[in-house]
Design an enzyme around this catalytic site. Structure first.
Site, PDB file in Angstrom:
ATOM      1  N   ARG A   1       0.821  -1.207   0.000  1.00  0.00           N
ATOM      2  CA  ARG A   1       0.000   0.000   0.000  1.00  0.00           C
ATOM      3  C   ARG A   1       0.852   1.253   0.000  1.00  0.00           C
ATOM      4  O   ARG A   1       0.324   2.359  -0.047  1.00  0.00           O
ATOM      5  CB  ARG A   1      -0.915   0.009   1.237  1.00  0.00           C
ATOM      6  CG  ARG A   1      -2.070  -0.958   1.102  1.00  0.00           C
ATOM      7  CD  ARG A   1      -2.948  -0.953   2.327  1.00  0.00           C
ATOM      8  NE  ARG A   1      -4.112  -1.810   2.109  1.00  0.00           N
ATOM      9  CZ  ARG A   1      -4.951  -2.170   3.073  1.00  0.00           C
ATOM     10  NH1 ARG A   1      -4.754  -1.746   4.310  1.00  0.00           N
ATOM     11  NH2 ARG A   1      -5.983  -2.931   2.798  1.00  0.00           N
TER      12      ARG A   1
ATOM     13  N   GLU B   1      -1.921  -8.741  -5.339  1.00  0.00           N
ATOM     14  CA  GLU B   1      -3.238  -9.367  -5.437  1.00  0.00           C
ATOM     15  C   GLU B   1      -3.136 -10.850  -5.804  1.00  0.00           C
ATOM     16  O   GLU B   1      -3.899 -11.661  -5.299  1.00  0.00           O
ATOM     17  CB  GLU B   1      -4.120  -8.640  -6.451  1.00  0.00           C
ATOM     18  CG  GLU B   1      -4.586  -7.252  -5.999  1.00  0.00           C
ATOM     19  CD  GLU B   1      -5.309  -7.274  -4.650  1.00  0.00           C
ATOM     20  OE1 GLU B   1      -5.883  -8.311  -4.268  1.00  0.00           O
ATOM     21  OE2 GLU B   1      -5.286  -6.235  -3.971  1.00  0.00           O
TER      22      GLU B   1
ATOM     23  N   GLN C   1      -6.499 -16.241  -1.726  1.00  0.00           N
ATOM     24  CA  GLN C   1      -6.619 -17.374  -0.801  1.00  0.00           C
ATOM     25  C   GLN C   1      -5.407 -17.535   0.105  1.00  0.00           C
ATOM     26  O   GLN C   1      -5.045 -18.644   0.485  1.00  0.00           O
ATOM     27  CB  GLN C   1      -6.858 -18.675  -1.591  1.00  0.00           C
ATOM     28  CG  GLN C   1      -8.233 -18.734  -2.193  1.00  0.00           C
ATOM     29  CD  GLN C   1      -9.311 -18.812  -1.147  1.00  0.00           C
ATOM     30  OE1 GLN C   1      -9.552 -19.843  -0.565  1.00  0.00           O
ATOM     31  NE2 GLN C   1      -9.979 -17.696  -0.887  1.00  0.00           N
TER      32      GLN C   1
ATOM     33  N   LEU D   1       4.388 -20.585  -1.085  1.00  0.00           N
ATOM     34  CA  LEU D   1       3.108 -19.874  -1.072  1.00  0.00           C
ATOM     35  C   LEU D   1       1.958 -20.762  -1.533  1.00  0.00           C
ATOM     36  O   LEU D   1       0.806 -20.518  -1.189  1.00  0.00           O
ATOM     37  CB  LEU D   1       3.170 -18.635  -1.978  1.00  0.00           C
ATOM     38  CG  LEU D   1       3.512 -17.303  -1.338  1.00  0.00           C
ATOM     39  CD1 LEU D   1       3.452 -16.197  -2.379  1.00  0.00           C
ATOM     40  CD2 LEU D   1       2.540 -16.978  -0.200  1.00  0.00           C
TER      41      LEU D   1
ATOM     42  N   TYR E   1      -0.477 -22.831  -4.512  1.00  0.00           N
ATOM     43  CA  TYR E   1      -1.240 -22.430  -5.711  1.00  0.00           C
ATOM     44  C   TYR E   1      -0.299 -21.884  -6.768  1.00  0.00           C
ATOM     45  O   TYR E   1      -0.363 -20.718  -7.149  1.00  0.00           O
ATOM     46  CB  TYR E   1      -2.285 -21.379  -5.364  1.00  0.00           C
ATOM     47  CG  TYR E   1      -3.442 -21.889  -4.558  1.00  0.00           C
ATOM     48  CD1 TYR E   1      -4.227 -22.924  -5.029  1.00  0.00           C
ATOM     49  CD2 TYR E   1      -3.775 -21.327  -3.334  1.00  0.00           C
ATOM     50  CE1 TYR E   1      -5.302 -23.393  -4.300  1.00  0.00           C
ATOM     51  CE2 TYR E   1      -4.850 -21.789  -2.602  1.00  0.00           C
ATOM     52  CZ  TYR E   1      -5.614 -22.820  -3.080  1.00  0.00           C
ATOM     53  OH  TYR E   1      -6.673 -23.280  -2.362  1.00  0.00           O
TER      54      TYR E   1
ATOM     55  N   TYR F   1     -12.707 -10.704  -8.836  1.00  0.00           N
ATOM     56  CA  TYR F   1     -12.168  -9.954  -7.705  1.00  0.00           C
ATOM     57  C   TYR F   1     -10.898  -9.204  -8.105  1.00  0.00           C
ATOM     58  O   TYR F   1     -10.780  -7.987  -7.912  1.00  0.00           O
ATOM     59  CB  TYR F   1     -11.876 -10.842  -6.480  1.00  0.00           C
ATOM     60  CG  TYR F   1     -10.963 -10.107  -5.547  1.00  0.00           C
ATOM     61  CD1 TYR F   1     -11.462  -9.069  -4.773  1.00  0.00           C
ATOM     62  CD2 TYR F   1      -9.587 -10.338  -5.534  1.00  0.00           C
ATOM     63  CE1 TYR F   1     -10.624  -8.298  -3.982  1.00  0.00           C
ATOM     64  CE2 TYR F   1      -8.747  -9.577  -4.756  1.00  0.00           C
ATOM     65  CZ  TYR F   1      -9.275  -8.564  -3.981  1.00  0.00           C
ATOM     66  OH  TYR F   1      -8.450  -7.795  -3.223  1.00  0.00           O
TER      67      TYR F   1
ATOM     68  N   ASP G   1     -14.087  -9.261  -2.244  1.00  0.00           N
ATOM     69  CA  ASP G   1     -13.411 -10.457  -1.758  1.00  0.00           C
ATOM     70  C   ASP G   1     -14.289 -11.101  -0.690  1.00  0.00           C
ATOM     71  O   ASP G   1     -15.387 -10.638  -0.418  1.00  0.00           O
ATOM     72  CB  ASP G   1     -12.026 -10.097  -1.210  1.00  0.00           C
ATOM     73  CG  ASP G   1     -12.134  -9.380   0.118  1.00  0.00           C
ATOM     74  OD1 ASP G   1     -13.193  -8.781   0.374  1.00  0.00           O
ATOM     75  OD2 ASP G   1     -11.171  -9.418   0.888  1.00  0.00           O
TER      76      ASP G   1
ATOM     77  N   CYS H   1     -18.858  -7.592  17.100  1.00  0.00           N
ATOM     78  CA  CYS H   1     -19.990  -6.661  16.970  1.00  0.00           C
ATOM     79  C   CYS H   1     -19.924  -5.559  18.024  1.00  0.00           C
ATOM     80  O   CYS H   1     -20.366  -4.437  17.791  1.00  0.00           O
ATOM     81  CB  CYS H   1     -21.305  -7.416  17.067  1.00  0.00           C
ATOM     82  SG  CYS H   1     -21.521  -8.662  15.784  1.00  0.00           S
TER      83      CYS H   1
ATOM     84  N   CYS I   1     -26.618  -2.057  10.784  1.00  0.00           N
ATOM     85  CA  CYS I   1     -26.501  -3.472  10.441  1.00  0.00           C
ATOM     86  C   CYS I   1     -27.785  -4.222  10.726  1.00  0.00           C
ATOM     87  O   CYS I   1     -28.342  -4.115  11.812  1.00  0.00           O
ATOM     88  CB  CYS I   1     -25.352  -4.117  11.220  1.00  0.00           C
ATOM     89  SG  CYS I   1     -25.132  -5.855  10.836  1.00  0.00           S
TER      90      CYS I   1
END
Length: 355
Positions: free
Chosen positions: A40, A52, A57, A95, A97, A135, A153, A215, A224
């Site tokens: 960021r 990304e 996942q 990592l 995948y 996404y 997401d 909450c 909500c």
DNA sequence: AATTCGGGGAG
DNA sequence: CTCCCAGAATT
């Protein structure tokens, strides 16, 4: 209880007042609690896409060190495009995948040759690239190009499903479409696209958590509609399958027999593995150790043994793989369990060498 | 619509 | 141990 249809019809005309309040609360929360991730800091289309892909996942904290190392090694499209797949997979090692890494590499090559190294900013165009789905396309469009489009997401979908009290399976296509419309409407205001999407994702991760949502600390509580504490429809449970596999360590001086995962299979494609023990062409010499690892729906007990070739039988049956020098194994991409096997072997070698 | 693809962190 | 994660592609 409102039906989904009603909410969908309402979406385009959510009260301006509601939108304003929503972002006021959320942005304040984000300012105080948002996560400071390295991707960021000074986002570019390249760095955003890298992060990304890694984040698909995969938990953010896990990604941080991989992202930093990756940006050192492959700082831009050009360096990634010119790299060998072997190096790319090595940087991705651990990592999981791995098709994500292969696809990212393919995208780099495509861009470098066909588009002067520029990603498109339109989500529909982005989706044409391998490994970029709904996404990721919208995340890149908003986080890298500032387009006001919702990045849905798992976190965002959960937050919105609760906020609107959608008591339906949240992975249904129709549900996602509705949520997309609602979020799209909510973000059409002063909110900057990148901030809005990041805030909603962070909020879902930190406060509106899957299992024990906080909450009591929720800044959106008054708007909500979730019927607490009933929260979300449960997921179908998956059966765990237990398996035993036997791995053979075949060595000759400082060389080990390794094979590259079959190119027409998807799992581990391009990575290097110690071979499975095959009694037809191998003879067991000594048991070494066990290792367990699990993924998705498998729980696997790996038995590792020392073995040698049965040379008579080997002549009749060509076997895939090749000898690899000890020093070279460090630079090859290995799946996590096989890397662990390798480290175990190394440490044993060291202790045997001891004074 | 369901399965596959990894691996690790959190509770 | 179980659940879940800034999902996408394939079946």
């Amino acid at each position: 209880m409102e039906s989904l249809d009603n909410i969908a019809m309402l979406a385009p005309s959510i009260e301006p007042n509601f939108k304003k309040k929503f972002w006021k609360f959320l942005s304040r929360w984000y300012g105080e609690n948002g996560f400071k991730y390295p991707w960021r800091k000074s986002p570019t289309p390249y760095s955003v896409l890298v992060s990304e892909f890694m984040l698909q996942q995969t938990q953010a904290e896990t990604v941080v060190p991989y992202f930093l190392a990756w940006m050192e090694k492959f700082p831009d499209w050009e360096s990634l495009a010119k790299a060998q797949e072997k190096e790319v997979l090595r940087a991705w090692e651990g990592l999981g995948y791995y098709s994500r890494a292969r696809n990212l590499h393919r995208i780099a090559v495509m861009l470098y040759h066909e588009r002067k190294g520029e990603l498109p900013s339109d989500p529909e165009e982005l989706m044409k690239f391998p490994g970029i789905g709904p996404y990721t396309a919208n995340a890149v469009a908003s986080l890298a190009f500032g387009r006001k489009t919702p990045a849905l997401d798992g976190n965002v979908i959960r937050v919105m499903a609760r906020l609107m009290n959608i008591n339906q399976p949240i992975h249904k296509k129709e549900t996602i479409r509705t949520i997309f419309q609602v979020v799209d409407s909510l973000m059409q205001g002063e909110a900057e696209a990148s901030l809005f999407n990041s805030a909603l994702m962070d909020f879902g991760r930190a406060v509106c958590k899957p299992k024990y949502p906080r909450c009591f600390a929720c800044v959106l509580k008054e708007m909500c509609k979730a019927k607490q504490p009933e929260l979300l429809p449960l997921r179908t449970k998956i059966e765990i399958e237990e398996k035993k596999e036997k791995i053979a360590i075949i060595r000759e001086d400082d060389r080990f027999w390794l094979q590259q995962a079959n190119s027409n299979q998807n799992r581990y494609r391009g990575l290097w593995l110690f071979p499975y023990f095959d009694p037809d062409v191998m003879e067991e010499k000594a048991p070494l150790f066990f290792l367990r690892h699990s993924f998705t729906r498998y729980k696997i007990l790996l038995e590792v043994c020392e073995a040698s070739w049965n040379k008579e039988r080997l002549k009749m049956m060509p076997i895939e793989g090749q000898w690899v020098k000890k020093k070279e194994i460090f630079s090859l991409p290995l799946p996590s369990p096989h890397r662990k096997i390798w480290l175990q072997l190394l440490s044993k070698d060291e202790t045997n060498k001891g004074p």
